[in-house]
Design an enzyme around this catalytic site. Structure first.
Site, PDB file in Angstrom:
ATOM      1  N   GLY A 124     -26.246  10.157  -6.370  1.00  0.00           N
ATOM      2  CA  GLY A 124     -27.039   9.890  -5.165  1.00  0.00           C
ATOM      3  C   GLY A 124     -27.491  11.166  -4.475  1.00  0.00           C
ATOM      4  N   SER A 126     -30.181  12.997  -5.571  1.00  0.00           N
ATOM      5  CA  SER A 126     -31.593  13.213  -5.896  1.00  0.00           C
ATOM      6  C   SER A 126     -31.837  14.194  -7.026  1.00  0.00           C
ATOM      7  CB  SER A 126     -32.361  13.701  -4.664  1.00  0.00           C
ATOM      8  OG  SER A 126     -32.426  12.689  -3.750  1.00  0.00           O
ATOM      9  N   ASP A 172     -36.831  12.382  -0.615  1.00  0.00           N
ATOM     10  CA  ASP A 172     -36.113  13.274  -1.520  1.00  0.00           C
ATOM     11  C   ASP A 172     -36.983  14.439  -1.982  1.00  0.00           C
ATOM     12  OD1 ASP A 172     -34.196  11.379  -1.143  1.00  0.00           O
ATOM     13  OD2 ASP A 172     -34.418  10.451  -3.109  1.00  0.00           O
TER      14      ASP A 172
HETATM   15  C1  GAF Z   1     -33.456   6.996  -2.367  1.00  0.00           C
HETATM   16  C2  GAF Z   1     -34.974   7.050  -2.298  1.00  0.00           C
HETATM   17  F1  GAF Z   1     -35.477   7.798  -3.313  1.00  0.00           F
HETATM   18  C3  GAF Z   1     -35.443   7.633  -0.965  1.00  0.00           C
HETATM   19  O1  GAF Z   1     -36.841   7.577  -0.881  1.00  0.00           O
HETATM   20  C4  GAF Z   1     -34.783   6.891   0.214  1.00  0.00           C
HETATM   21  O2  GAF Z   1     -35.381   5.643   0.415  1.00  0.00           O
HETATM   22  C5  GAF Z   1     -33.278   6.769  -0.005  1.00  0.00           C
HETATM   23  O3  GAF Z   1     -32.957   6.237  -1.277  1.00  0.00           O
HETATM   24  C6  GAF Z   1     -32.625   5.919   1.045  1.00  0.00           C
HETATM   25  O4  GAF Z   1     -32.735   6.533   2.291  1.00  0.00           O
HETATM   26  O5  GAF Z   1     -32.911   8.290  -2.371  1.00  0.00           O
END
Ligand code: GAF
Length: 385
Positions: A124, A126, A172
């Site tokens: 989580g 990214s 992200d």
């Molecule tokens: C993931 C998504 F990629 C983001 O855009 C965001 O919505 C997040 O979840 C939740 O805040 O990382």
């Protein structure tokens, strides 16, 4: 092996020859504002020191050739035949960026990219956005002068949405490209205006503890899209373009469906929490951390009970951290797996780590991984070594 020198070596060993340069893009942690980005609200992420490196060189032909330190072999795609769905697996992210850059009118040269990651996948944090952003930077800078970072963030997001098929928001990619060391990035996802908010927990003898719960977070799973759709339905019922337009939770009483009402309440209150955190950091940084801790825990309850995207390991990590003296803690990211962020006083870091590890061991769960989380610089070209 996520150093620039390591990436150059990977390039040499897999492709032969020398890379023209090495680029780096970080993963991110979101301090506050979860599932608010696609509701046109506020987010407050910061970049991690950990990220993805790519050693890259131009090629004379129209091929994009990719290799990863974590996978054998290489993937080769024809830049003139890229289409959504045409590339799958990890290579879909860089291929999607090449496609989205071309669609936005940028020159995309033939190139070889050797990629390595220091961000645990599925935590989580990214890693996918970091992969997109490092590719966007490498391909555009191989082609010519540096491009506007906000435009690159939008292009990287388009790659994820329209090429890979994941309906994520803009947070992200923005965090990876726009962050600055010692700051959190306040991003208004409606206007796309952003500002740097000084954020230096260590100066106040506080620490950020990142806890990878080892439950893999997969954005492609359907729940993320379902939450998006629920938010859109709630906004539609209230006659506003997005939930960002609501500032008072009393307005939500007009939604009959209790599930949609809870989803909307999370988004509206999380937007407020972002602005509260920013208020504390800018007006009273010396007193901010207990307040930010309180808001983190409040956000976790909102994500758990209203948005219903937490998971047992995250709830246990939060409870154990709080019981051991953390100022606050919450799950971060899209949900159903990934990491927890705890804010602790310096002297509570070890007891909190021990308490979380112990809580997992007592349940016979895979031991959590503790990672450093220091607000760091965004994507960049790494030295010329
Ligand atoms: C993931 C998504 F990629 C983001 O855009 C965001 O919505 C997040 O979840 C939740 O805040 O990382």
């Amino acid at each position: 092996m996520t150093s620039p020198a390591g990436a150059r070596e990977l390039f040499r060993s897999r492709f032969g020859g020398t890379a023209d340069g090495v680029w780096f893009a970080p993963g991110r942690v979101n301090l506050m504002g979860e599932h608010t980005d696609y509701n046109e609200g506020y987010v407050l992420p910061f970049a991690l020191g950990q990220g993805i490196v790519a050693a890259a060189a131009r090629r004379a032909d129209r091929r994009l050739v990719l290799c990863s330190a974590r996978e054998p072999g290489q993937v080769e795609v024809d830049l003139d035949r890229l289409a959504p769905g045409g590339v799958t697996g990890w290579a879909a992210y860089p291929a999607g960026v090449a496609w989205a850059l071309a669609a936005a009118g940028h020159e995309v040269p033939g190139a070889a990219l050797a990629i390595d990651s220091g961000v645990p996948a599925g935590a989580g944090l990214s890693s996918s956005a970091a992969l997109e952003c490092v590719t966007a930077l490498a391909l555009t800078e191989l082609a010519g002068p540096a491009r506007d970072r906000r435009e690159l963030a939008a292009i990287a997001r388009r790659a994820e949405n329209d090429f890979v098929g994941v309906p994520s928001g803009i947070m992200d990619q923005s965090a990876s490209l726009l962050s600055q060391r010692g700051h959190a990035l306040l991003l208004d996802c409606r206007s796309l205006e952003s500002s740097q908010v000084p954020f230096d927990p260590a100066a106040s003898r506080a620490r950020l503890l990142l806890i990878n719960t080892r439950v893999r977070h997969e954005l492609t799973a359907g729940e993320y899209g379902r939450r998006r759709a629920e938010c859109a339905r709630a906004a539609g019922l209230l006659g506003v373009p997005s939930l960002r337009y609501l500032t008072d939770t009393a307005e939500l009483d007009r939604i009959d469906d209790p599930v949609l009402r809870r989803r909307a309440r999370h988004v509206v209150t999380d937007d407020q929490r972002v602005l509260e955190v920013v208020g504390w950091l800018t007006s009273a940084p010396g007193d901010a951390y207990p307040e930010i801790g309180r808001l983190l825990t409040q956000a976790h309850l909102s994500l758990r009970d209203d948005f219903e995207i937490s998971w047992p390991e995250a709830d246990v990590a939060v409870e154990a951290a709080l019981a051991a003296g953390a100022l606050g803690a919450r799950m971060i990211g899209g949900g159903f797996g990934g990491s927890v962020l705890a804010l602790v006083r310096e002297d509570a870091a070890d007891p909190v780590r021990a308490a979380v590890a112990d809580a997992f061991a007592r349940r016979s769960w895979t031991a959590p991984e503790f990672l450093a989380a220091a607000p760091s610089d965004g994507a960049r070209r790494a030295g010329l070594q």
